[in-house]
Design a protein around this motif. Sequence first.
Motif, PDB file in Angstrom:
ATOM      1  N   GLU A  12      12.269  31.636  26.893  1.00  0.00           N
ATOM      2  CA  GLU A  12      12.832  30.342  27.286  1.00  0.00           C
ATOM      3  C   GLU A  12      11.709  29.329  27.425  1.00  0.00           C
ATOM      4  O   GLU A  12      10.688  29.605  28.062  1.00  0.00           O
ATOM      5  CB  GLU A  12      13.575  30.474  28.616  1.00  0.00           C
ATOM      6  N   VAL A  13      11.903  28.170  26.810  1.00  0.00           N
ATOM      7  CA  VAL A  13      10.877  27.128  26.884  1.00  0.00           C
ATOM      8  C   VAL A  13      11.526  25.785  27.225  1.00  0.00           C
ATOM      9  O   VAL A  13      12.716  25.583  27.010  1.00  0.00           O
ATOM     10  CB  VAL A  13      10.102  26.998  25.544  1.00  0.00           C
ATOM     11  N   GLU A  14      10.698  24.885  27.738  1.00  0.00           N
ATOM     12  CA  GLU A  14      11.153  23.514  28.035  1.00  0.00           C
ATOM     13  C   GLU A  14      11.059  22.635  26.801  1.00  0.00           C
ATOM     14  O   GLU A  14      11.587  21.523  26.780  1.00  0.00           O
ATOM     15  CB  GLU A  14      10.243  22.884  29.128  1.00  0.00           C
ATOM     16  N   ALA A  15      10.369  23.135  25.794  1.00  0.00           N
ATOM     17  CA  ALA A  15       9.952  22.324  24.658  1.00  0.00           C
ATOM     18  C   ALA A  15      11.112  21.669  23.919  1.00  0.00           C
ATOM     19  O   ALA A  15      12.209  22.225  23.845  1.00  0.00           O
ATOM     20  CB  ALA A  15       9.172  23.198  23.681  1.00  0.00           C
ATOM     21  N   ALA A  16      10.849  20.476  23.378  1.00  0.00           N
ATOM     22  CA  ALA A  16      11.824  19.792  22.531  1.00  0.00           C
ATOM     23  C   ALA A  16      11.462  19.912  21.057  1.00  0.00           C
ATOM     24  O   ALA A  16      12.337  19.901  20.196  1.00  0.00           O
ATOM     25  CB  ALA A  16      11.912  18.318  22.921  1.00  0.00           C
ATOM     26  N   THR A  17      10.167  20.010  20.774  1.00  0.00           N
ATOM     27  CA  THR A  17       9.723  20.119  19.382  1.00  0.00           C
ATOM     28  C   THR A  17       8.713  21.263  19.258  1.00  0.00           C
ATOM     29  O   THR A  17       8.265  21.825  20.267  1.00  0.00           O
ATOM     30  CB  THR A  17       9.016  18.831  18.906  1.00  0.00           C
ATOM     31  N   VAL A  18       8.335  21.559  18.016  1.00  0.00           N
ATOM     32  CA  VAL A  18       7.382  22.644  17.775  1.00  0.00           C
ATOM     33  C   VAL A  18       6.030  22.328  18.426  1.00  0.00           C
ATOM     34  O   VAL A  18       5.365  23.217  18.972  1.00  0.00           O
ATOM     35  CB  VAL A  18       7.228  22.900  16.260  1.00  0.00           C
ATOM     36  N   VAL A  19       5.655  21.054  18.396  1.00  0.00           N
ATOM     37  CA  VAL A  19       4.368  20.720  18.997  1.00  0.00           C
ATOM     38  C   VAL A  19       4.392  21.011  20.506  1.00  0.00           C
ATOM     39  O   VAL A  19       3.404  21.467  21.083  1.00  0.00           O
ATOM     40  CB  VAL A  19       3.952  19.256  18.667  1.00  0.00           C
ATOM     41  N   ASP A  20       5.559  20.807  21.138  1.00  0.00           N
ATOM     42  CA  ASP A  20       5.707  21.140  22.559  1.00  0.00           C
ATOM     43  C   ASP A  20       5.594  22.655  22.781  1.00  0.00           C
ATOM     44  O   ASP A  20       5.000  23.109  23.761  1.00  0.00           O
ATOM     45  CB  ASP A  20       7.069  20.684  23.095  1.00  0.00           C
ATOM     46  N   VAL A  21       6.222  23.419  21.874  1.00  0.00           N
ATOM     47  CA  VAL A  21       6.176  24.892  22.000  1.00  0.00           C
ATOM     48  C   VAL A  21       4.725  25.368  21.967  1.00  0.00           C
ATOM     49  O   VAL A  21       4.288  26.158  22.805  1.00  0.00           O
ATOM     50  CB  VAL A  21       6.983  25.567  20.858  1.00  0.00           C
ATOM     51  N   VAL A  22       3.993  24.848  20.983  1.00  0.00           N
ATOM     52  CA  VAL A  22       2.598  25.266  20.821  1.00  0.00           C
ATOM     53  C   VAL A  22       1.790  24.915  22.074  1.00  0.00           C
ATOM     54  O   VAL A  22       1.001  25.718  22.578  1.00  0.00           O
ATOM     55  CB  VAL A  22       1.983  24.613  19.556  1.00  0.00           C
ATOM     56  N   ARG A  23       2.058  23.724  22.625  1.00  0.00           N
ATOM     57  CA  ARG A  23       1.338  23.286  23.828  1.00  0.00           C
ATOM     58  C   ARG A  23       1.727  24.151  25.032  1.00  0.00           C
ATOM     59  O   ARG A  23       0.873  24.612  25.773  1.00  0.00           O
ATOM     60  CB  ARG A  23       1.649  21.808  24.093  1.00  0.00           C
ATOM     61  N   GLU A  24       3.040  24.405  25.157  1.00  0.00           N
ATOM     62  CA  GLU A  24       3.542  25.178  26.295  1.00  0.00           C
ATOM     63  C   GLU A  24       2.984  26.609  26.297  1.00  0.00           C
ATOM     64  O   GLU A  24       2.783  27.203  27.364  1.00  0.00           O
ATOM     65  CB  GLU A  24       5.076  25.209  26.235  1.00  0.00           C
ATOM     66  N   LEU A  25       2.726  27.138  25.116  1.00  0.00           N
ATOM     67  CA  LEU A  25       2.185  28.500  25.022  1.00  0.00           C
ATOM     68  C   LEU A  25       0.658  28.526  25.156  1.00  0.00           C
ATOM     69  O   LEU A  25       0.033  29.575  25.042  1.00  0.00           O
ATOM     70  CB  LEU A  25       2.595  29.138  23.694  1.00  0.00           C
ATOM     71  N   GLY A  26       0.065  27.358  25.376  1.00  0.00           N
ATOM     72  CA  GLY A  26      -1.385  27.299  25.554  1.00  0.00           C
ATOM     73  C   GLY A  26      -2.160  27.436  24.254  1.00  0.00           C
ATOM     74  O   GLY A  26      -3.322  27.848  24.251  1.00  0.00           O
ATOM     75  N   LEU A  27      -1.526  27.082  23.134  1.00  0.00           N
ATOM     76  CA  LEU A  27      -2.175  27.271  21.836  1.00  0.00           C
ATOM     77  C   LEU A  27      -2.640  25.952  21.213  1.00  0.00           C
ATOM     78  O   LEU A  27      -3.111  25.944  20.076  1.00  0.00           O
ATOM     79  CB  LEU A  27      -1.213  27.962  20.864  1.00  0.00           C
ATOM     80  N   ALA A  28      -2.531  24.854  21.955  1.00  0.00           N
ATOM     81  CA  ALA A  28      -2.924  23.557  21.403  1.00  0.00           C
ATOM     82  C   ALA A  28      -4.393  23.582  21.003  1.00  0.00           C
ATOM     83  O   ALA A  28      -5.233  24.125  21.717  1.00  0.00           O
ATOM     84  CB  ALA A  28      -2.674  22.462  22.427  1.00  0.00           C
TER      85      ALA A  28
END
Lengths: 66, 290
Positions: A12-28
Amino acid sequence: MVELIINGSRREVEAATVVDVVRELGLAGRPVVAEVDGAVLTEEQWASTEVRTGMNIELVHFVGGG
Amino acid sequence: MSEANRNSEKQTDTNRNMSSKADWPNETYAGTARDTWRIGNLEMTSRFFLGTGLFPNPFVQTEAIRASGAEVLTFAIRRVDLESAEDDSILQHLEPGAFQFLPNTSGSRTAEEAVRIARLARASGLSDWIKVEISADERTLLPDPIETLRATEILVKEGFTVLPYISDDPVICRKLEEAGAAAIMPGGAPIGTGLGILNPYNIGLIAEEASVPVIVDAGLGTASDAALAMELGASAILMNTPVAKAQDPVGMALAMRLAIEGGRLAHLSGRMPKKRYASASSGLQSLIVE
């Protein structure tokens, strides 16, 4: 919250876009490639690709190999 | 002598050999002075492609890469470990832009899986080269020739620079070349076995017939295997395990580099014919014994 399948596991993620997913997972900032529902994205497409519940996301990178 | 001292002595030996590279005949001998070769738009001096798996740690790997003189490094594509917070990317240890990257499609069993991995690799923006590696089974990791040919055809059409890993069969190698492969990479023996070149006749024939570079990939074990591959007419060698799993990977990387250069120079220089019986170097005229 959206429930995605990321690298084969439900998450489960808060993300709205793929860039958010990557950031939320600490992979930015890391050299990661994203595939969404079987389609490979360029990094430029991350911000415009919205995520919805049930989407299948693969995040891959280069590892040691011959 | 303690283990640490022995290791440091070995390290010094390796450094000495590397710094004496300027004295190496290659530098002054005209025969190989401009012995470059090319894949796509990349002109290369080194004939050694080095894999990046199985090294004991990133420091040894970096030193081994330096000792090898390799300009092309291979990688695999895998899922990011989402449970690990640390940056485990192998690329963080490499100087950006210093190498041509050759990602592989290892782990794929069909052309479709290989194509998917290739597209992911290219989307990194780091390389449009791809080593097609499609294994038929896990015990031998032998390449599936039918799927490899299919994947090569698809990827060539999509504009990749395709380097298929394939069995040492001259006919499938020819078909891959006809499909547009930028180089052909026959295996000497199954991946990671270190058995050397099991069929020198086939490798020699493939090198003789191909009009694209032939890179012997997989199965080599030690320096003499690399030298033999080059003597048989290969354009280059791709290896990983023999270097990474040597007791001294840095020393072995240099040994392989020198063997590749030696084998290449022997190939260019033309070996003497083999004879069944002895042939004296000084002849039998004017003998002092009656």
